[in-house]
Motif scaffolding. Sequence first.
Motif, short mmCIF file in Angstrom:
data_model
loop_
_atom_site.label_atom_id
_atom_site.label_comp_id
_atom_site.label_asym_id
_atom_site.label_seq_id
_atom_site.Cartn_x
_atom_site.Cartn_y
_atom_site.Cartn_z
N TYR A 30 0.83 -1.19 0.00
CA TYR A 30 0.00 0.00 0.00
C TYR A 30 0.88 1.26 0.00
CZ TYR A 30 -3.62 3.35 0.98
OH TYR A 30 -4.46 4.43 0.89
N ALA A 31 1.96 1.23 0.76
CA ALA A 31 2.87 2.38 0.79
C ALA A 31 3.41 2.66 -0.62
CB ALA A 31 4.02 2.13 1.76
N GLY A 32 3.77 1.60 -1.33
CA GLY A 32 4.28 1.78 -2.69
C GLY A 32 3.23 2.35 -3.62
N ALA A 33 1.99 1.90 -3.48
CA ALA A 33 0.91 2.36 -4.35
C ALA A 33 0.49 3.79 -4.01
CB ALA A 33 -0.29 1.42 -4.25
N SER A 34 0.50 4.12 -2.73
CA SER A 34 0.00 5.43 -2.29
C SER A 34 1.09 6.49 -2.18
CB SER A 34 -0.69 5.30 -0.94
OG SER A 34 0.27 5.02 0.08
N GLY A 35 2.33 6.05 -2.05
CA GLY A 35 3.42 6.99 -1.83
C GLY A 35 3.57 7.41 -0.37
N ASP A 36 2.80 6.78 0.52
CA ASP A 36 2.86 7.11 1.95
C ASP A 36 3.83 6.16 2.64
OD1 ASP A 36 2.54 7.57 4.66
OD2 ASP A 36 0.35 7.46 4.63
N PHE A 37 5.08 6.59 2.76
CA PHE A 37 6.12 5.77 3.37
C PHE A 37 6.42 6.18 4.81
CE2 PHE A 37 6.83 5.30 -1.19
CZ PHE A 37 6.91 3.92 -1.29
N ASN A 38 5.45 6.76 5.50
CA ASN A 38 5.64 7.13 6.90
C ASN A 38 6.09 5.88 7.66
OD1 ASN A 38 5.19 7.71 9.68
ND2 ASN A 38 3.70 9.27 9.12
N PRO A 39 7.19 5.97 8.42
CA PRO A 39 7.72 4.77 9.09
C PRO A 39 6.80 4.16 10.15
CG PRO A 39 9.06 6.72 9.59
CD PRO A 39 8.06 7.12 8.56
N ILE A 40 5.76 4.86 10.57
CA ILE A 40 4.84 4.23 11.53
C ILE A 40 4.11 3.06 10.90
CG2 ILE A 40 4.55 6.30 12.94
CD1 ILE A 40 1.76 6.66 11.59
N HIS A 41 4.14 2.98 9.56
CA HIS A 41 3.45 1.92 8.84
C HIS A 41 4.34 0.74 8.49
CE1 HIS A 41 0.12 4.64 8.72
NE2 HIS A 41 0.73 5.49 7.93
N TRP A 42 5.63 0.80 8.83
CA TRP A 42 6.51 -0.32 8.48
C TRP A 42 7.67 -0.54 9.44
CZ3 TRP A 42 11.55 1.08 7.49
CH2 TRP A 42 11.77 2.41 7.13
N ASN A 43 7.99 0.44 10.29
CA ASN A 43 9.15 0.33 11.17
C ASN A 43 8.69 0.27 12.62
OD1 ASN A 43 11.33 1.19 12.92
ND2 ASN A 43 12.45 1.75 11.06
N GLU A 44 8.75 -0.93 13.19
CA GLU A 44 8.26 -1.14 14.56
C GLU A 44 8.99 -0.25 15.57
OE1 GLU A 44 7.98 -4.87 17.69
OE2 GLU A 44 7.97 -5.27 15.53
N ARG A 45 10.32 -0.16 15.44
CA ARG A 45 11.09 0.65 16.39
C ARG A 45 10.64 2.10 16.35
NH1 ARG A 45 15.84 -0.18 14.33
NH2 ARG A 45 16.04 1.86 13.35
N PHE A 46 10.45 2.64 15.15
CA PHE A 46 10.00 4.03 15.03
C PHE A 46 8.59 4.20 15.57
CE2 PHE A 46 8.01 7.62 12.96
CZ PHE A 46 8.95 8.61 13.15
N ALA A 47 7.68 3.28 15.20
CA ALA A 47 6.29 3.38 15.67
C ALA A 47 6.23 3.43 17.20
CB ALA A 47 5.47 2.21 15.13
N LYS A 48 7.00 2.56 17.84
CA LYS A 48 7.01 2.54 19.31
C LYS A 48 7.65 3.79 19.89
CE LYS A 48 6.55 -2.40 19.89
NZ LYS A 48 7.13 -3.66 20.41
N SER A 49 8.63 4.36 19.18
CA SER A 49 9.30 5.56 19.68
C SER A 49 8.37 6.78 19.70
CB SER A 49 10.55 5.87 18.86
OG SER A 49 10.22 6.49 17.63
N VAL A 50 7.31 6.74 18.90
CA VAL A 50 6.36 7.86 18.89
C VAL A 50 5.10 7.53 19.68
CG1 VAL A 50 7.25 8.88 16.76
CG2 VAL A 50 5.36 7.24 16.63
N GLY A 51 5.15 6.43 20.46
CA GLY A 51 4.06 6.12 21.37
C GLY A 51 3.02 5.15 20.87
N LEU A 52 3.22 4.59 19.70
CA LEU A 52 2.27 3.60 19.19
C LEU A 52 2.63 2.22 19.74
CD1 LEU A 52 2.16 4.86 15.51
CD2 LEU A 52 0.33 5.02 17.21
N PRO A 53 1.65 1.32 19.83
CA PRO A 53 1.93 -0.02 20.36
C PRO A 53 2.76 -0.88 19.41
CG PRO A 53 -0.36 0.15 19.69
CD PRO A 53 0.23 1.51 19.56
N ASP A 54 2.72 -0.56 18.11
CA ASP A 54 3.42 -1.32 17.07
C ASP A 54 3.16 -0.59 15.76
OD1 ASP A 54 4.76 -3.37 15.67
OD2 ASP A 54 3.83 -4.94 16.89
N VAL A 55 3.57 -1.19 14.67
CA VAL A 55 3.26 -0.65 13.34
C VAL A 55 1.74 -0.61 13.19
CG1 VAL A 55 3.32 -1.30 10.89
CG2 VAL A 55 5.42 -1.38 12.26
N ILE A 56 1.24 0.44 12.53
CA ILE A 56 -0.21 0.55 12.31
C ILE A 56 -0.49 0.67 10.81
CG2 ILE A 56 -0.65 1.59 14.56
CD1 ILE A 56 -0.99 4.30 13.08
#
Length: 142
Positions: A30-56
């Motif tokens: 989906y990231a490739g199709a939409s161009g939305d490469f925000n790391p909260i959607h693929w990088n667990e370490r980054f997602a958790k660093s911004v307070g999310l429980p995991d990738v969303i």
Amino acid sequence: MNRIKHADVEVGTQIPERTFPVRRLDLVRYAGASGDFNPIHWNERFAKSVGLPDVIAHGMFTMAEAGRVVTDWTGDPGSVVDYSVRFSAPVVVPDDDQGAEITVSGKVKAKNDDGTVTVLLTARSGGAKVLAKASAVVRLAP
């Protein structure tokens, strides 16, 4: 193609529930199709660093799956006249073989004189309601 007819639908008509699997691979695609490469959607370490429980999952990915329930029901992907949602909780996608699931159901709230119906949608994942105030106005076959 079998299209739902306006005359065959009443207020309260249930749209069949559907469950969609969501894996990390789906998010990368989906990231490739939409161009939305925000790391909260693929990088667990980054997602958790911004307070999310995991990738969303991407919000628009979740919204698209819910919309798919409506277009599959009507038999016409061009039937949607209006569609809106509010995101109420993220779809958390663990890095395992199962991933997550989005379960979507719908119900006809109003039958309009112009050949459309208003459908209320419910989308859940991991026990949480992930879309709020989700509704679609769809034009049905005469």
